[in-house]
Write a protein that holds these residues in place. Sequence first.
Motif, PDB file in Angstrom:
ATOM      1  N   LEU B 297      42.488  44.417  49.575  1.00 48.85           N
ATOM      2  CA  LEU B 297      41.883  45.000  48.936  1.00 48.85           C
ATOM      3  C   LEU B 297      42.010  46.068  47.398  1.00 48.85           C
ATOM      4  CD1 LEU B 297      41.026  47.635  51.139  1.00 48.85           C
ATOM      5  CD2 LEU B 297      39.960  46.443  50.613  1.00 48.85           C
ATOM      6  N   GLY B 298      43.361  45.731  46.697  1.00 49.55           N
ATOM      7  CA  GLY B 298      43.920  45.861  45.894  1.00 49.55           C
ATOM      8  C   GLY B 298      43.521  44.946  44.733  1.00 49.55           C
ATOM      9  N   LEU B 300      41.301  43.010  44.817  1.00 51.58           N
ATOM     10  CA  LEU B 300      39.676  42.800  44.849  1.00 51.58           C
ATOM     11  C   LEU B 300      39.365  43.532  43.966  1.00 51.58           C
ATOM     12  CD1 LEU B 300      37.432  42.681  48.245  1.00 51.58           C
ATOM     13  CD2 LEU B 300      37.699  41.431  46.070  1.00 51.58           C
ATOM     14  N   THR B 301      39.774  44.981  43.635  1.00 49.39           N
ATOM     15  CA  THR B 301      39.532  45.842  42.907  1.00 49.39           C
ATOM     16  C   THR B 301      40.394  44.955  41.053  1.00 49.39           C
ATOM     17  OG1 THR B 301      41.879  47.013  42.827  1.00 49.39           O
ATOM     18  CG2 THR B 301      39.769  47.823  43.984  1.00 49.39           C
ATOM     19  N   HIS B 302      41.275  44.158  40.922  1.00 50.44           N
ATOM     20  CA  HIS B 302      41.574  43.911  39.774  1.00 50.44           C
ATOM     21  C   HIS B 302      41.410  42.771  39.698  1.00 50.44           C
ATOM     22  CE1 HIS B 302      45.786  45.707  40.366  1.00 50.44           C
ATOM     23  NE2 HIS B 302      44.573  46.722  40.897  1.00 50.44           N
ATOM     24  N   PHE B 305      36.287  41.289  38.755  1.00 52.53           N
ATOM     25  CA  PHE B 305      35.071  40.756  37.429  1.00 52.53           C
ATOM     26  C   PHE B 305      35.063  39.634  37.364  1.00 52.53           C
ATOM     27  CE2 PHE B 305      36.440  45.253  36.948  1.00 52.53           C
ATOM     28  CZ  PHE B 305      34.453  45.897  37.220  1.00 52.53           C
TER      29      PHE B 305
END
Lengths: 142, 365
Positions: B297-298, B300-302, B305
């Motif tokens: 999940l972490g 993915l946030t990084h 984009f």
Amino acid sequence: MANNFKPNIIGFLCNWCSYAAADLAGSSKLEVPATLTTIRVMCSSRVDPVHIISAYLQGADGVLIAGCHPGDCHYQTGNYYTRRRFALLHKIMETFKLDPERFRLSWISASEGKRFSEVTKEFAEHIEKLGPNPLKNKPFIE
Amino acid sequence: MKSFKIPKSPDDTVKDILLFLLKNEKVGSIFALSKVHNNNHAYTLITDKELLSNITPTYPLMLANAGKMISRLTMIEAVKSPVAVVLRPCELRALFELVKLEQAKLDNLLFVSFTCGGVFPIKTKKDGLENKLKEYWENVKTGEDFQELRESCRICENFVPDNADIILQLAGNDTNTGTSVLIKTEKGAGFLEGIRDQFDEGSLESTTLDTIRGKRKERKQKTFADLKTEDFGIEGLINIFGRCINCHACSKACPACYCKLCYFESADSESDPSTFEIELKKRKAIRLPADTVFYHLGRLTHVGFTCVGCGMCSDVCPTNIPVSTIFSKVSERIQKAFEYTPGKDLEEKVPMSIFEMKEFEDVED
């Protein structure tokens, strides 16, 4: 269960506004839920979505991120980035059917002690209604 | 657009072009996939004309994302003499993202690419990739779906290298009698000046490419729907990432994961004995290694984009988690919400580096 459920809410508060607002709420003798655990950050944009996910997976029932109103950031533009990060997190949570409702982003200025009290009370009530984070006591998580 | 045809196979066509560039000292070196030692393959930098015979630029195997490799070469400063870089469309897109993230420099690079038919998973190399090549090229020509390719290639709509200077037409083209080469940019034309007395007119657009794109899009939508991430919840996440062994190979192979010190490998993310004690008090049982769902999940946030969907992550996963399919699906949604297309335009700023005064009002109050 719902009656004696006391949520555990993490609040990331910006040093320059919401954290001062929390102080003001205190000195104005306004009620702030005791279920809120605050973490002071120098800017709301210091909060990486990873911190929010970490709190959530470790069992926090709610996560509040509070910063200066748009345009009022102590560092000019930090809170605009916070908003983008928060929107990004929402997208990811939605895609995996996790509850984005457990997260809240609020703008609370240093003079808004009353608003701080209201926002935190409202959020605590909302979380109480949602019930405990299902991940809280679950074995073999993460 | 200027074009010309060389009556040779795609690989030999690239060799001809590169030989021309080297001979005429238009470039100092070549970056391309080569055959090295005992039929192994690797990305290589070559300055010797004799060694050009080793290159296999269209060999359907991606052992590393070339975007990431070029980033290593040009991170501190741009290359001094021109380099001709042969790479696949997703690798070029990854490189463009890395340039925006200040991890690479484009100066002095000439990009040769092709309409891509996809690559095999790396493990196919030991499972008889050579025997599948004939069928592979047949499928590239017709644009039919080929089950044995990387999942990410089978659902890829961006197989046309829009930002390349020189483009070979492979997907949807019959290359048995020769290979068409398009000169996409002024820069490309400058480098290839003198390779021909006369050029034909060619175009990248064709109904064949549109058909292939349509088919792949359909497949993508189906694959994304079949993932059923919307029903995941935490249970689904644990199910799918539960077999993660926390090796972080996906992040090592990922061109979008560029941090030199990854949060998930830092001391900050280490669990010390007291963390285990606290967690055990709450949960009565914990799994080890910890933080697998958190890691994904972490990440993915990084990288949400910048993810270009190259598929390296799935390919290197030792426990066969469909990392790439999941990341591509989430990234597609993120990129749509932020109206961003990674790797398309250097001028388009990375979403986390810009903002609008008023936006995403539904997430704030």
